[in-house]
Structure formats: structure tokens, C-alpha cells
Scaffold this motif. Structure first.
Motif, PDB file in Angstrom:
ATOM      1  N   PRO A  29     -30.314  11.391 -25.341  1.00 40.55           N
ATOM      2  CA  PRO A  29     -31.006  10.184 -24.859  1.00 40.55           C
ATOM      3  C   PRO A  29     -32.409  10.044 -25.450  1.00 40.55           C
ATOM      4  O   PRO A  29     -32.852   8.928 -25.741  1.00 40.55           O
ATOM      5  CB  PRO A  29     -31.060  10.406 -23.342  1.00 40.55           C
ATOM      6  CG  PRO A  29     -29.878  11.281 -23.043  1.00 40.55           C
ATOM      7  CD  PRO A  29     -29.762  12.199 -24.239  1.00 40.55           C
ATOM      8  N   GLY A  30     -33.100  11.174 -25.659  1.00 39.44           N
ATOM      9  CA  GLY A  30     -34.436  11.110 -26.235  1.00 39.44           C
ATOM     10  C   GLY A  30     -34.433  10.526 -27.633  1.00 39.44           C
ATOM     11  O   GLY A  30     -35.300   9.705 -27.981  1.00 39.44           O
ATOM     12  N   ILE A  31     -33.481  10.942 -28.457  1.00 38.46           N
ATOM     13  CA  ILE A  31     -33.411  10.416 -29.822  1.00 38.46           C
ATOM     14  C   ILE A  31     -32.969   8.954 -29.810  1.00 38.46           C
ATOM     15  O   ILE A  31     -33.480   8.131 -30.578  1.00 38.46           O
ATOM     16  CB  ILE A  31     -32.479  11.277 -30.682  1.00 38.46           C
ATOM     17  CG1 ILE A  31     -33.138  12.634 -30.955  1.00 38.46           C
ATOM     18  CG2 ILE A  31     -32.124  10.581 -31.985  1.00 38.46           C
ATOM     19  CD1 ILE A  31     -32.357  13.540 -31.861  1.00 38.46           C
ATOM     20  N   ARG A  32     -32.029   8.609 -28.942  1.00 36.86           N
ATOM     21  CA  ARG A  32     -31.600   7.206 -28.871  1.00 36.86           C
ATOM     22  C   ARG A  32     -32.767   6.299 -28.452  1.00 36.86           C
ATOM     23  O   ARG A  32     -32.931   5.197 -28.984  1.00 36.86           O
ATOM     24  CB  ARG A  32     -30.426   7.070 -27.907  1.00 36.86           C
ATOM     25  CG  ARG A  32     -29.134   7.690 -28.447  1.00 36.86           C
ATOM     26  CD  ARG A  32     -27.922   7.329 -27.621  1.00 36.86           C
ATOM     27  NE  ARG A  32     -26.712   7.887 -28.192  1.00 36.86           N
ATOM     28  CZ  ARG A  32     -26.034   7.344 -29.192  1.00 36.86           C
ATOM     29  NH1 ARG A  32     -26.441   6.196 -29.729  1.00 36.86           N
ATOM     30  NH2 ARG A  32     -24.940   7.917 -29.657  1.00 36.86           N
ATOM     31  N   LEU A 332     -40.877  17.546 -30.611  1.00 36.49           N
ATOM     32  CA  LEU A 332     -41.129  17.730 -29.183  1.00 36.49           C
ATOM     33  C   LEU A 332     -40.432  16.653 -28.367  1.00 36.49           C
ATOM     34  O   LEU A 332     -39.890  16.917 -27.297  1.00 36.49           O
ATOM     35  CB  LEU A 332     -42.635  17.699 -28.919  1.00 36.49           C
ATOM     36  CG  LEU A 332     -43.400  18.935 -29.369  1.00 36.49           C
ATOM     37  CD1 LEU A 332     -44.890  18.670 -29.305  1.00 36.49           C
ATOM     38  CD2 LEU A 332     -43.030  20.125 -28.506  1.00 36.49           C
ATOM     39  N   ALA A 333     -40.422  15.426 -28.879  1.00 32.49           N
ATOM     40  CA  ALA A 333     -39.795  14.321 -28.153  1.00 32.49           C
ATOM     41  C   ALA A 333     -38.283  14.438 -28.118  1.00 32.49           C
ATOM     42  O   ALA A 333     -37.626  13.860 -27.255  1.00 32.49           O
ATOM     43  CB  ALA A 333     -40.201  12.988 -28.785  1.00 32.49           C
ATOM     44  N   THR A 334     -37.732  15.182 -29.054  1.00 35.31           N
ATOM     45  CA  THR A 334     -36.264  15.270 -29.172  1.00 35.31           C
ATOM     46  C   THR A 334     -35.785  16.704 -29.050  1.00 35.31           C
ATOM     47  O   THR A 334     -34.773  17.081 -29.624  1.00 35.31           O
ATOM     48  CB  THR A 334     -35.803  14.681 -30.514  1.00 35.31           C
ATOM     49  OG1 THR A 334     -36.412  15.420 -31.581  1.00 35.31           O
ATOM     50  CG2 THR A 334     -36.204  13.221 -30.628  1.00 35.31           C
ATOM     51  N   ALA A 335     -36.487  17.511 -28.288  1.00 35.89           N
ATOM     52  CA  ALA A 335     -36.197  18.943 -28.234  1.00 35.89           C
ATOM     53  C   ALA A 335     -34.840  19.253 -27.626  1.00 35.89           C
ATOM     54  O   ALA A 335     -34.352  20.369 -27.748  1.00 35.89           O
ATOM     55  CB  ALA A 335     -37.278  19.667 -27.446  1.00 35.89           C
ATOM     56  N   ASP A 336     -34.207  18.286 -26.975  1.00 37.21           N
ATOM     57  CA  ASP A 336     -32.900  18.550 -26.392  1.00 37.21           C
ATOM     58  C   ASP A 336     -31.776  18.302 -27.380  1.00 37.21           C
ATOM     59  O   ASP A 336     -30.613  18.436 -27.048  1.00 37.21           O
ATOM     60  CB  ASP A 336     -32.685  17.697 -25.143  1.00 37.21           C
ATOM     61  CG  ASP A 336     -32.962  16.215 -25.378  1.00 37.21           C
ATOM     62  OD1 ASP A 336     -33.632  15.895 -26.378  1.00 37.21           O
ATOM     63  OD2 ASP A 336     -32.522  15.399 -24.552  1.00 37.21           O
ATOM     64  N   ASN A 337     -32.103  17.907 -28.593  1.00 36.73           N
ATOM     65  CA  ASN A 337     -31.092  17.726 -29.631  1.00 36.73           C
ATOM     66  C   ASN A 337     -31.247  18.836 -30.667  1.00 36.73           C
ATOM     67  O   ASN A 337     -32.260  19.541 -30.695  1.00 36.73           O
ATOM     68  CB  ASN A 337     -31.240  16.367 -30.321  1.00 36.73           C
ATOM     69  CG  ASN A 337     -29.914  15.672 -30.545  1.00 36.73           C
ATOM     70  OD1 ASN A 337     -29.581  14.746 -29.821  1.00 36.73           O
ATOM     71  ND2 ASN A 337     -29.151  16.113 -31.520  1.00 36.73           N
TER      72      ASN A 337
END
Length: 549
Positions: A29-32, A332-337
Motif C-alpha cells: 500500500p505504501g508504494i501504491r 523508508l516510505a516503502t519499507a514494507d516492500n
């Protein structure tokens, strides 16, 4: 091409994406959110053909030539079926993957050959030279510069020569710390064979899981541990190559003054001068200890100066690299990917949120005492240069995900984003100018195509006199994405040439960088390359359309 159709001799990577299909991961979701807010990409995706829908150009290899080549490698080791040809239709650049999404007729080699040994390769090259058949060497299939394009040109046909059966550890000298490896060994398999004897090569490019020893040599590869173990060309002590003119085997002793070093003629030759079959490399005992530490710097310039101080002082980290402000922030904004710079450490997240900054990664391998002394000296120097230690968490997170960035690129392409990497190198004094020039060229040309662009950068390899800059570019696909990226890449490469940087540090030349080779080596350099080609491959059958202008 269903799983049931898989064959033991198939390359392990998916036909239209990077790596193991089981390792692919949907966008977080962060990257989207980032794609939608920054680039206007809705993430609904683009239409892609299935393997069954792909239409390949029919094989041009005549039955007589099939029979002639089968008599050399065996009928079971020559295929003209679409499955085998599609899997070797190119490399894994963004351009390669975009071409795989074409619903029209796609290009592919006319046949795939899997020779067992040097005598078979000698016979194949002789046959192909006599019958006007081009030969493209194939290792792991990881080229990102068009190095595997099946260029037929004026030849009757073009075949892919898959070297995976050349997969032995031929010798290990435990006194001299040298090993002779078959060119078809993958990085992990080479490490497994060496590890069983207590040794390691320590060459870890991002393509490590799939690329081969021969490919490392043919492309002048550089791994992520280059600060400690050097580039692959530093590791090569000798090698063997089959050329249409005969066997070439340079590298007799650790060093020699017997004329120019002919090893370097083959290292980086990209299969245009000969087929590399064996590589003798420097190895080392498996490290007894490893230590990690991550660092924050206030800005890229401060961090770059710190890395320069480390390498020029010679404190000896095995890994040292620095992300710029944009790359640090995006990661940092997309650390869950998954990604090359996957970061999860809360200390860095808090500092970045409040003050901005750049992330640096260090790692040290060796004996306990050697690791401790090198780490302490490097730590003191980085602190003196303005660094703040973040502990080992972000460095371990980076190592955990360091081979995974291409999977993220696949998902971005499928979502309608344009995503690709490019790299270069220059002297330390020229790093700011180079970074600015390439970033401006990419941003401007992609804006002209109708999209803003995210341009991320990190220092990936360091030397006493300079460093390699590695760029990641994300934008929205607009119009014809193949031409969109070609235009942007050309502008970036022109900028590299204009400011005196190299057109490639470790991705090689292939077909994509070939138009700039004259700028890189000069008119006389081009004449030298052509003369070597004419001597070793007079019929010009080896990997046409690559490297040599």
C-alpha cells in the motif's frame, strides 16, 4: 509455458520477469500511494500476454543445420521449441521485459544448444563459422544492457549457446587460495562447492542468485562486497576461452611483465571474442566473523566525503555504500516492500522524518581480530566526518533484501510505472557534477514525455580516486514506453560522456551502450577492438551487434 512444461535445462528465471516466480511480491500500500501521489499512476496495471499467447519468429535454422549441430551436442541438447527459445530471447533489462509484453511477433534465437565441454564448443563454433550461423553465449540470462539480443544480421540463423553444463569446480589450491571454476556455475552453486572445502569467492552482484562465473568475467562484473574483495576482474587469475581461431588461456602467474595482460582482453569481452569456459579465481577462507553498522549523514555531500576518507585511508570495510536523500526517503516510505535498500530501523525512520539525511551501510568480514580493528578505525573516521551510528539494524535489513530489487521493478512495470536502473563512475572531484547532470537529464526528458520522475541515487562502489553512482528511475509509462525509456537513457548517457564519466561501471556494454563506445575508447580504441575481433573471430559469428561499434 506452464510449470508442467518446465525442463531441467531451462533457465531458472521467469520468461517475462526477474528471478523465481515464487519470490515475486505485489506492491505494498505504501508504494501504491507513492505512485499515485507522486506520479499519477492508478496502479490498475497494463495488459500482458501469457506465455501461451506469445508468438515467436519461426526458427530459421534449416533441418540440415539442426542435424549438423545435433551431431555435435546430441539431439537431446539442441532444441528449437518455443519454450526454450523464449526463455533465452534476451536479458532482464526494462527494455527486454517491455518487449516480452508485445502481443506481436517477438524475436528469439533460432535454436538453443547445450554443449557439454570444450571439444563440443570448438566443433560448434567451427560448424557455425562454416555455415553462417551467429552464436550468442548464454549464462544466467541476467544482462540488463541488451547483451543477449539474438542479432541475426546477415547470418542465416542465430543460436543461443547455453553453458550451464560447464558447472564443475575443476581445482582448488588451498595453499595459494585459487580455484578453477566452470563458466556455467551460478554464483550460489560456486559458493556451495567452495564452501564445502571451507572457502568463498565473495562476489555478490545483485544478479548473484542467477548469474554465472563466465558471465561475471565476460561483463567485468562488480559485486556489493567490492570494497573488501575487489571487482571480479581483480579476482581473476587466469581463464580459458574457445575462439574460432583456437584456445586462448592467459594468466600463468599471479603477476607478469610478459607484455600486455591478455586476461583483460577477455574480461569484459561479452562473448564477442570467444566463449569463456573456465575461470581461475582468487578465493579466501570463509570469514570467521562479520560485523555490521549503519550510519546517517546530514546530506549526500557529507556522506560522500566520509566514504572518500574511508577508502583513501584504507580502513578496510568489506561493504560500504551511501544512499542519497531521495533514495533514503523512498526506502523508508516503502519499507514494507522488497527492495535493494529495504530499511526497517525505527531510529533511522525517526531521524529521517525530523531532519532528513542519507543512509550509509558498512560491513566487515574476516577474523575476529581483523574485523574488530577495521570496524573500530572505520567507525572513528565516519564519526569524525559527521556520521551518526544507527547500529546494525538497517545494515542487516539491507543485506537481507539486497538481491530483491528486480522483483519490485517487475511489479512496478505491471502497475504502469516505468522503472529502470543505470550506473556510471567518475573521480571523487567530479561526483557532484555527474550526479547533477544525470539527474537533470533523466528528469527533463521524462517530463518532456509527460510524467514527473523519481530519480534515486547511491554510491555503490568506492576506490581511492573515485566512485560508482547507481541510479534508479521511476516514472509513469507514457505513449510507447520502450521509446520513452530509450530517450531518457540516451540523454543520461550523453550527460555521462559530456562530464567525463564512464558509460558503464559494471553493467557492461551490450547493444544498449554500444552507440557510445567510440566516445568511451576513441577512434584508435575502436580499431583495436575490431582488429582483435577479426583475428579471433574472422567470420564474425560471436555475439554480433554487441560491444564493438
Amino acid at each position: 509455458m506452464s510449470h508442467a512444461d518446465a525442463h531441467p535445462d531451462d533457465p531458472p528465471m521467469k520468461w517475462n520477469a526477474w528471478g523465481d516466480p515464487a519470490a515475486a511480491k505485489p506492491l505494498s500500500p505504501g508504494i501504491r500511494d507513492l505512485l499515485r501521489q507522486a506520479l499519477g499512476i492508478d496502479g490498475l496495471g497494463v495488459e500482458e500476454p501469457s506465455a501461451e499467447q506469445v508468438r515467436l519468429r519461426p526458427s530459421a535454422l534449416s533441418q540440415a543445420d539442426r542435424d549438423g549441430l545435433s551431431s555435435i551436442v546430441g539431439a537431446a541438447n539442441l532444441t528449437v521449441d518455443d519454450r526454450g527459445r523464449l526463455l533465452r530471447a534476451g536479458g532482464k533489462s526494462t527494455l527486454d521485459l517491455l518487449r516480452r509484453r508485445d502481443f506481436g511477433v517477438q524475436d528469439a534465437p533460432d535454436a538453443v544448444l547445450l554443449p557439454a565441454d570444450e571439444p563440443e564448443i570448438v566443433a560448434v563454433l567451427a560448424y557455425c563459422a562454416d555455415h553462417s550461423i551467429a552464436v550468442v553465449p548464454f549464462g544466467g540470462g541476467t544482462s540488463v544492457v541488451g547483451g543477449l539480443d539474438p542479432v541475426r544480421g546477415d547470418f542465416k540463423a542465430v543460436v543461443s549457446l547455453d553453458l550451464r553444463r560447464l558447472n564443475e569446480l575443476h581445482a582448488l589450491d588451498e595453499v595459494s587460495w585459487e580455484a578453477e571454476l566452470g563458466a556455467g556455475l551460478s554464483g550460489p552453486e560456486a559458493e556451495r562447492l567452495l564452501g564445502a572445502r571451507g572457502f568463498s569467492l565473495g562476489h555478490y552482484p545483485q544478479s548473484f542468485l542467477f548469474a554465472t562465473i563466465g558471465g561475471f568475467a565476460a561483463t567485468r562484473s562488480s559485486g556489493q562486497d567490492s570494497a573488501g574483495y575487489g571487482r571480479f576482474n581483480d579476482m581473476v587469475r587466469g581463464l580459458r576461452a574457445v575462439t574460432p581461431a583456437g584456445i586462448l588461456e592467459p594468466g600463468r602467474a599471479p603477476e607478469s611483465a610478459a607484455g600486455p595482460d591478455l586476461r583483460q582482453l577477455l574480461i569484459g569481452s561479452e562473448g564477442t571474442f570467444g566463449i569463456i569456459t573456465r575461470v581461475r579465481v582468487r578465493v579466501h577462507p570463509i570469514p570467521a566473523a562479520t560485523r555490521y553498522e549503519a550510519w546517517r549523514f546530514s546530506d549526500f555531500a557529507t556522506g560522500a566525503d566520509a566514504l572518500r576518507a574511508v577508502v583513501q585511508t584504507g580502513t578496510g570495510p568489506t561493504v560500504i555504500r551511501l544512499s542519497d536523500e531521495a533514495e533514503t526517503g523512498v526506502n523508508l516510505a516503502t519499507a514494507d516492500n522488497i527492495g535493494e535498500q529495504q530499511i526497517t530501523d525505527e531510529r533511522l525512520r525517526e531521524e529521517k522524518t525530523s531532519t532528513g539525511g542519507c543512509l550509509a551501510i558498512t560491513a566487515f568480514e574476516g577474523t575476529e581480530a581483523h574485523v574488530e580493528s577495521r570496524h573500530a578505525e572505520t567507525r572513528a573516521l565516519l564519526e569524525a566526518c559527521g556520521g551518526t551510528s544507527l547500529g546494525e539494524g538497517p545494515a542487516r535489513a539491507w543485506e537481507h533484501g539486497r538481491f530483491n530489487a528486480p522483483y519490485l521493478r517487475d511489479s512496478l512495470l505491471s502497475a504502469g510505472a516505468l522503472c529502470e536502473t543505470l550506473e556510471t563512475a567518475t573521480n571523487w572531484s567530479n561526483v557532484p557534477t555527474l550526479k547533477s547532470a544525470v539527474t537533470e537529464a533523466l528528469t527533463r526528458t521524462l517530463a518532456d514525455s509527460g510524467t514527473p520522475a523519481l530519480v534515486l541515487c547511491h554510491i555503490s562502489h568506492v576506490y581511492p580516486t573515485g566512485a560508482s553512482l547507481y541510479f534508479t528511475v521511476v516514472a509513469a509509462q507514457r505513449g510507447n514506453p520502450i521509446e520513452q525509456w530509450r530517450t531518457a537513457k540516451a540523454a543520461a548517457t550523453d550527460a555521462m560522456v559530456r562530464v567525463g564519466a564512464t558509460i558503464t561501471h559494471h553493467h557492461a556494454v551490450g547493444a544498449d551502450h554500444r552507440p557510445w563506445m567510440r566516445d568511451e575508447v576513441g577512434d584508435v580504441g575502436v580499431q583495436v577492438l575490431r582488429a582483435v575481433k577479426a583475428t579471433l573471430d574472422p567470420a564474425g559469428i560471436l555475439n554480433p551487434g554487441k560491444l564493438i561499434p
